[in-house]
Write a protein that holds these residues in place. Structure first.
Motif, short mmCIF file in Angstrom:
data_model
loop_
_atom_site.label_atom_id
_atom_site.label_comp_id
_atom_site.label_asym_id
_atom_site.label_seq_id
_atom_site.Cartn_x
_atom_site.Cartn_y
_atom_site.Cartn_z
N GLN A 50 0.86 -1.20 0.00
CA GLN A 50 0.00 0.00 0.00
C GLN A 50 0.88 1.23 0.00
OE1 GLN A 50 -2.81 0.33 3.20
NE2 GLN A 50 -4.03 1.89 2.15
N ILE A 51 0.73 2.01 -1.06
CA ILE A 51 1.53 3.22 -1.19
C ILE A 51 0.63 4.35 -1.66
CG2 ILE A 51 3.74 2.08 -1.65
CD1 ILE A 51 3.21 2.46 -4.63
N CYS A 52 1.08 5.58 -1.46
CA CYS A 52 0.37 6.78 -1.95
C CYS A 52 1.31 7.51 -2.89
CB CYS A 52 -0.04 7.66 -0.77
SG CYS A 52 -0.99 9.14 -1.28
N VAL A 53 0.86 7.71 -4.11
CA VAL A 53 1.70 8.32 -5.14
C VAL A 53 0.97 9.53 -5.72
CG1 VAL A 53 2.99 7.97 -7.27
CG2 VAL A 53 2.65 6.06 -5.68
N GLU A 54 1.70 10.61 -5.96
CA GLU A 54 1.13 11.83 -6.55
C GLU A 54 1.69 12.01 -7.96
OE1 GLU A 54 2.26 15.96 -5.38
OE2 GLU A 54 0.18 16.03 -4.67
N GLY A 55 0.80 12.36 -8.90
CA GLY A 55 1.24 12.60 -10.27
C GLY A 55 0.10 13.16 -11.11
N GLU A 56 0.43 13.38 -12.38
CA GLU A 56 -0.53 13.95 -13.33
C GLU A 56 -1.11 12.85 -14.22
OE1 GLU A 56 0.84 17.48 -15.33
OE2 GLU A 56 -0.16 16.84 -17.18
N ILE A 57 -2.45 12.85 -14.35
CA ILE A 57 -3.12 11.81 -15.15
C ILE A 57 -2.88 12.06 -16.64
CG2 ILE A 57 -5.36 10.87 -15.86
CD1 ILE A 57 -6.39 11.39 -13.07
N SER A 58 -2.58 10.96 -17.33
CA SER A 58 -2.49 11.02 -18.79
C SER A 58 -2.94 9.68 -19.35
CB SER A 58 -1.06 11.32 -19.25
OG SER A 58 -0.19 10.27 -18.89
N ASN A 59 -3.22 9.65 -20.65
CA ASN A 59 -3.64 8.42 -21.34
C ASN A 59 -4.85 7.78 -20.67
OD1 ASN A 59 -1.40 8.72 -23.06
ND2 ASN A 59 -0.10 7.59 -21.64
N LEU A 60 -5.80 8.61 -20.25
CA LEU A 60 -6.98 8.10 -19.54
C LEU A 60 -7.90 7.35 -20.49
CD1 LEU A 60 -8.75 8.05 -16.95
CD2 LEU A 60 -9.74 10.22 -17.73
N THR A 61 -8.29 6.13 -20.07
CA THR A 61 -9.24 5.33 -20.84
C THR A 61 -10.24 4.70 -19.88
OG1 THR A 61 -7.59 4.78 -22.51
CG2 THR A 61 -9.55 3.39 -22.42
N ILE A 62 -11.51 4.99 -20.12
CA ILE A 62 -12.57 4.36 -19.31
C ILE A 62 -13.16 3.25 -20.15
CG2 ILE A 62 -14.76 4.73 -18.12
CD1 ILE A 62 -13.95 7.64 -17.74
N HIS A 63 -12.89 2.02 -19.80
CA HIS A 63 -13.28 0.86 -20.59
C HIS A 63 -14.77 0.59 -20.44
CE1 HIS A 63 -13.13 -3.29 -22.18
NE2 HIS A 63 -12.04 -2.86 -22.80
N SER A 64 -15.33 -0.06 -21.47
CA SER A 64 -16.76 -0.39 -21.42
C SER A 64 -17.09 -1.34 -20.28
CB SER A 64 -17.18 -1.03 -22.76
OG SER A 64 -16.41 -2.19 -23.01
N SER A 65 -16.10 -2.06 -19.78
CA SER A 65 -16.31 -2.98 -18.65
C SER A 65 -16.48 -2.23 -17.33
CB SER A 65 -15.13 -3.95 -18.54
OG SER A 65 -13.93 -3.24 -18.26
N GLY A 66 -16.10 -0.93 -17.34
CA GLY A 66 -16.17 -0.14 -16.12
C GLY A 66 -14.82 0.08 -15.48
N HIS A 67 -13.78 -0.67 -15.94
CA HIS A 67 -12.44 -0.47 -15.42
C HIS A 67 -11.86 0.83 -15.99
CE1 HIS A 67 -13.12 -4.45 -14.12
NE2 HIS A 67 -12.67 -5.09 -15.20
#
Length: 397
Positions: free
Chosen positions: A23-40
């Motif tokens: 379990q870790i906490c990481v900070e960064g900028e979102i890129s290459n976002l894909t919302i799959h039809s499965s919901g993932h």
């Protein structure tokens, strides 16, 4: 040292990473976002130097209180998981929280405000595209899918246009300078239009088109420029500065070139209209000829002779009718005279003791005679000359 298999190595790495980073906490900028039809949800988080892949399965997405977007700076709570067949590792996210706007998105907004203040986006200075371009310069990668897509569209829409490819580095180190240099070069080729663009990709892949250097090159160009970068949802600084924004490289060709099929349909309709008008003209001229012929026939010598002949016949018929009528009237008068003559013939009127008295060959009455008048007494057969010696009037009892 005994060698081990790749699978064994990846399995050992998997065990080490997953037990070490549970379990870790990481900070960064979102890129290459894909919302799959499965919901993932699949995406990456990155900073200035590194990127790591992330996934959040459908079971955890229900806890999200906001919509993820590219360029957002977030904090993810996750564990590391390794996919042994490929040796890939990624963060398996259980929680995502926003931590402010990402650096790239912030830089984009900063540059956009700056260029807008300089008047780079003014619609009044946008150049108009020619309707029938003869030469188009394309600033893009020589090996990308974009150039092939544009060539296909161009060949279908308007094959009369010449395409000039200016091979350009469109992502990675040195791409900003190369794009700007290619735009300046294309502007000197005496083309009708310059298309600047590339196919889709992550915001990082497209970032070169968000640079001020590229914006300056587009703004300073004398040739009309179409910006065709990424997909329809991608908006970049080059889109705002260019004279026209295209949703995709293929769409840029659709905007730049006329559609030959539309022109064929137009020509067909023009030919049909021309034929219809020609038929109407011939029909009108034919009717004029028919009317002229009728007019000539009506005013021809034959027609005039025919008319005069008919008038002569009419006059003759009228004369004969009138003459016959006059003869009939005269005949009736003659018959009446004959009848009267017969009725008034002296032989039919003669009675014993009655004579006709005439004086100077005029029939007179006895009352008109004077003593000494010479007169004639006549019947049908006898004329007697007499002279009056005495006149006396009888008294009527």
């Amino acid at each position: 040292m005994n060698p081990i298999s790749v699978s064994t190595l990846n399995t050992q790495i998997k065990s080490l990473l997953e037990t070490t980073f549970m379990q870790i906490c990481v900070e960064g900028e979102i890129s290459n976002l894909t919302i799959h039809s499965s919901g993932h949800i699949y995406f990456s988080i990155k900073d200035e130097n590194s990127t790591i892949s992330c996934v959040m399965f459908k079971g955890n997405t229900k806890y999200l209180k906001f919509e993820l977007e590219n360029g957002q700076k977030v904090q993810v709570t996750a564990s590391i998981t390794v996919y042994v067949p490929r040796g890939n590792y990624q963060l398996l996210c259980t929680k995502i929280e926003p931590s402010g706007v990402g650096n790239l998105a912030f830089a984009f907004e900063q540059l956009k405000i700056k260029l807008q203040a300089k008047g780079y986006f003014e619609q009044s200075i946008k150049k108009t595209l020619p309707k029938y371009p003869k030469k188009i310069a394309i600033v893009t990668s020589a090996t990308g899918a974009a150039i092939e897509d544009m060539k296909k569209v161009a060949s279908k829409r308007w094959a009369l246009c010449e395409l000039i490819l200016v091979p350009t580095l469109v992502q990675g180190n040195g791409s900003i300078e190369d794009i700007a240099s290619s735009i300046k070069y294309a502007d000197k080729l005496n083309c009708d239009i310059v298309i600047v663009g590339r196919g889709g990709g992550s915001i990082e892949d497209l970032w070169a088109f968000n640079s001020e250097i590229v914006a300056d090159a587009i703004f300073q160009a004398k040739t009309p420029i179409i910006s065709a970068v990424g997909h329809e949802i991608d908006y970049l600084i080059s889109d705002f500065v260019a004279d026209i924004r295209a949703a995709t490289p293929s769409n840029a060709m659709e905007i730049a070139l006329p559609d030959i099929n539309e022109h064929i349909l137009y020509l067909d309709s023009f030919v049909i209209e021309f034929q219809n008008r020609l038929k109407m003209i011939f029909s009108n001229k034919e009717q004029e000829l028919i009317n002229t012929r009728k007019l000539l026939e009506q005013n021809s010598i034959e027609s005039k002779f025919s008319f005069i002949s008919s008038q002569i016949k009419l006059v003759k018929s009228s004369f004969n009718s009138s003459f016959s009528q006059k003869i009939h009237i005269f005949q009736n008068s003659l018959d009446n005279l004959k009848s009267n003559y017969v009725l008034n013939h002296p032989e039919k009127k003669e009675k014993n003791g009655f004579v006709q008295i005439s004086k100077d060959n005029k029939i007179v009455s006895l009352e008109d005679l004077k003593i000494g008048d010479s007169l004639e007494l006549q019947t049908v057969n006898i004329i007697a000359d007499c002279k009056i010696t005495n006149l006396s009037k009888q008294k009527v009892k």
